[in-house]
Design a protein around this motif. Structure first.
Motif, PDB file in Angstrom:
ATOM      1  N   GLU B 219      20.001   5.563 -35.116  1.00  0.00           N
ATOM      2  CA  GLU B 219      20.622   5.060 -36.332  1.00  0.00           C
ATOM      3  C   GLU B 219      19.563   4.979 -37.419  1.00  0.00           C
ATOM      4  O   GLU B 219      18.413   4.655 -37.157  1.00  0.00           O
ATOM      5  N   ILE B 226      20.395  -1.613 -41.599  1.00  0.00           N
ATOM      6  CA  ILE B 226      19.957  -1.666 -40.204  1.00  0.00           C
ATOM      7  C   ILE B 226      19.805  -3.109 -39.718  1.00  0.00           C
ATOM      8  O   ILE B 226      20.253  -3.456 -38.629  1.00  0.00           O
ATOM      9  N   LYS B 231      25.151  -0.518 -36.882  1.00  0.00           N
ATOM     10  CA  LYS B 231      26.424   0.019 -36.416  1.00  0.00           C
ATOM     11  C   LYS B 231      26.403   0.253 -34.915  1.00  0.00           C
ATOM     12  O   LYS B 231      27.401   0.107 -34.245  1.00  0.00           O
ATOM     13  N   ASP B 232      25.217   0.669 -34.406  1.00  0.00           N
ATOM     14  CA  ASP B 232      25.146   1.020 -32.988  1.00  0.00           C
ATOM     15  C   ASP B 232      24.820  -0.231 -32.162  1.00  0.00           C
ATOM     16  O   ASP B 232      23.971  -1.028 -32.544  1.00  0.00           O
ATOM     17  N   THR B 235      21.120  -0.678 -31.354  1.00  0.00           N
ATOM     18  CA  THR B 235      20.321  -1.233 -32.457  1.00  0.00           C
ATOM     19  C   THR B 235      20.494  -2.752 -32.498  1.00  0.00           C
ATOM     20  O   THR B 235      19.520  -3.508 -32.588  1.00  0.00           O
TER      21      THR B 235
END
Ligand SMILES: Nc1ncnc2c1ncn2[C@@H]1O[C@H](COP(=O)(O)OP(=O)(O)OP(=O)(O)O)[C@@H](O)[C@H]1O
Ligand SMILES: [Mg+2]
Lengths: 224, 243
Positions: B219, B226, B231-232, B235
């Protein structure tokens, strides 16, 4: 036991001192040549240049694996028989060449070990700023290796000074050769060889002292 | 403009970099974060061929280096367009602080000694170590050594500065001064790619954050994206662990 002939010994000291320059000169000449040759071979051994590497390994193995006296005889008495161009070679030159080849083999191995002992990060930093391999070696790695190898190399120089006495077997009148002649005339072998032994010892002790100074200087230079 | 395409590096069966694609524009400051063993250092080291990638293309300006065909001349050229700051400083042990800075200017860039020394003196002033110019690395603190390491990189005038966790090896007392210096470098819009575990610092200086995991870029986005709205899930999990 008879008494030592001290007057004879004192007289002999000044005679043999006259040959110290030749002894030191031979050792110095051989040391400079051996250092150059050893550095080249050490760098080659680290870089492992194909074919050349096999040759250098063989060279080092031979000169470490055979006695210096045998090597000197091989060059001085043997080689000219098959290579006539060498027949005019004098004993001093032959001794310098022999000492050079013999000691370069040993010195190459200590320099190689010192190069391999330099931290990998030093190589990487040199490469990272864009230096070529040769530049990294010459500017960064070799100077650090030299610092590590210096005391050992001085030891080889000391060894070399003592080994110049073998040149007398090639007919060179250096310290040992001169002593031999003097003793043959006076028959005072003990006095004569004791004097030359003490003179070698004094030279070596002086060098050991300088070696300690050098080590102290090298340690200081890099931690200032 | 810097572009990286399909950069891949394997150690045996272990794929450490798995086709990295990345563009960095001039003056951009990019920070890479991610778990240990994810290939962050390997990515940086492949970018100047300290580690040779197995495949992939690196473009810096008009220079293109393809791993399949890279010649040693191209590798040298690539290294001359990048500067590297090492985690363990890796200062030249046989050179003074100033010598560390002048070395590449003289040997690699072929600048006259006087010019190189003038440049080094300037850098030493900027990094606040003018009084240490004649000291050898062994006589300097970790913080001072790393400031010289950064100064050495600054002097090169490289198109891209690569920094691999420049504060991770430091005693806590020296971290602040090194972060301050890097802020200074970042403020000048030096194009940089920095791997760091200093999240606050990354947020502050970076234009873009890249989160790497398992040899891939998972990402990327602005620090706000971040750090605040990842989003992931990987992460998010990583950020939760390091906070
Ligand atoms: N020379 C090497 N030989 C074999 N494996 C290596 C080598 N260098 C790195 N690796 C492997 O590559 C993987 C990635 O390593 P790398 O150092 O790039 O991770 P990293 O993200 O920088 O981790 P860290 O945050 O701990 O510094 C690791 O699994 C590591 O074991
Ligand atoms: Mg790392």
């Amino acid at each position: 036991m008879r008494a030592l002939d001290v007057d004879y010994m004192l007289g002999l000291v000044s005679v043999i001192l006259g040959y110290v320059p030749l002894t030191i000169g031979m050792a110095l000449a051989a040391m400079v040549c051996a250092l150059l040759l050893a550095c080249l071979m050490a760098v080659e051994r680290v870089m492992r240049v194909p074919v050349l590497d096999q040759f250098v390994q063989l060279f080092i193995s031979f000169f470490r694996g055979t006695p210096l006296l045998v090597q000197l005889f091989l060059f001085y008495y043997g080689l000219p028989q098959i290579l006539p161009v060498l027949s005019g070679i004098n004993g001093v030159t032959a001794a310098i060449i022999g000492l050079t080849l013999h000691f370069s083999a040993y010195m190459a191995e200590s320099i190689r070990a010192a190069i391999l002992g330099v931290d990998r990060s030093q190589w990487e930093a040199a490469q990272a700023v864009g230096m070529t391999q040769a530049q990294s070696m010459r500017r960064i790695v070799l100077p650090q290796a030299a610092r590590v190898a210096a005391p050992t190399l001085v030891n080889y120089f000391i060894d070399m000074i003592k080994s110049t006495s073998l040149a007398f077997t090639l007919g060179v009148t250096e310290m040992m050769g001169a002593t031999q002649k003097e003793a043959a005339g006076s028959f005072l072998y003990f006095e004569a060889f004791l004097v030359v032994a003490v003179l070698y010892w004094a030279i070596v002790e002086t060098l050991s002292f300088l070696q300690k100074q050098l080590e102290r200087y090298l340690n200081k230079a890099i931690t200032r | 403009m810097i572009s990286i395409r399909g950069l891949t590096k394997r150690y045996g069966a272990n794929t450490v970099l798995d086709g990295i694609d990345l563009d960095i524009s001039a003056g951009e400051r990019v920070a890479i974060i991610g778990p240990s063993g994810t290939g962050k250092s390997t990515l940086l080291r492949c970018l100047n061929y300290l580690d040779r990638p197995d495949s992939g293309v690196i473009r810096i300006g008009d220079l293109t280096v393809d791993a399949a065909t890279a010649s040693s001349a191209q590798i040298l050229a690539l290294r001359r367009r990048t500067a590297f700051v090492f985690q363990n400083y890796a200062l030249f042990a046989n050179k003074t602080a100033r010598g560390n800075i002048t070395e590449a200017l003289i040997t690699v860039q072929r600048k006259p000694r006087a010019e190189a020394e003038a440049r080094a003196n300037e850098i030493l002033r900027e990094i606040g170590l003018s009084d240490k110019s004649a000291s050898y690395p062994a006589a300097l603190s970790g913080g001072q050594q790393q400031r010289i390491g950064i100064g050495r990189a600054m002097a090169l005038g490289a198109a891209l500065m690569l920094l691999d966790e420049p504060t991770s090896a430091l005693d806590p007392e020296w971290v602040g001064e090194v972060l301050d210096l890097m802020r200074q470098v970042a403020e000048r819009r030096q194009t940089m790619l920095i791997v760091t575990h200093e999240m606050q610092f990354a947020r502050e200086i970076a234009d873009r954050i890249i989160f790497m995991d398992g040899g891939r870029i998972v990402e990327e986005g602005t620090p706000a994206q971040i750090f605040d709205t990842p989003k992931d899930i990987r992460t998010a999990n990583f950020l939760r662990r390091v906070r």
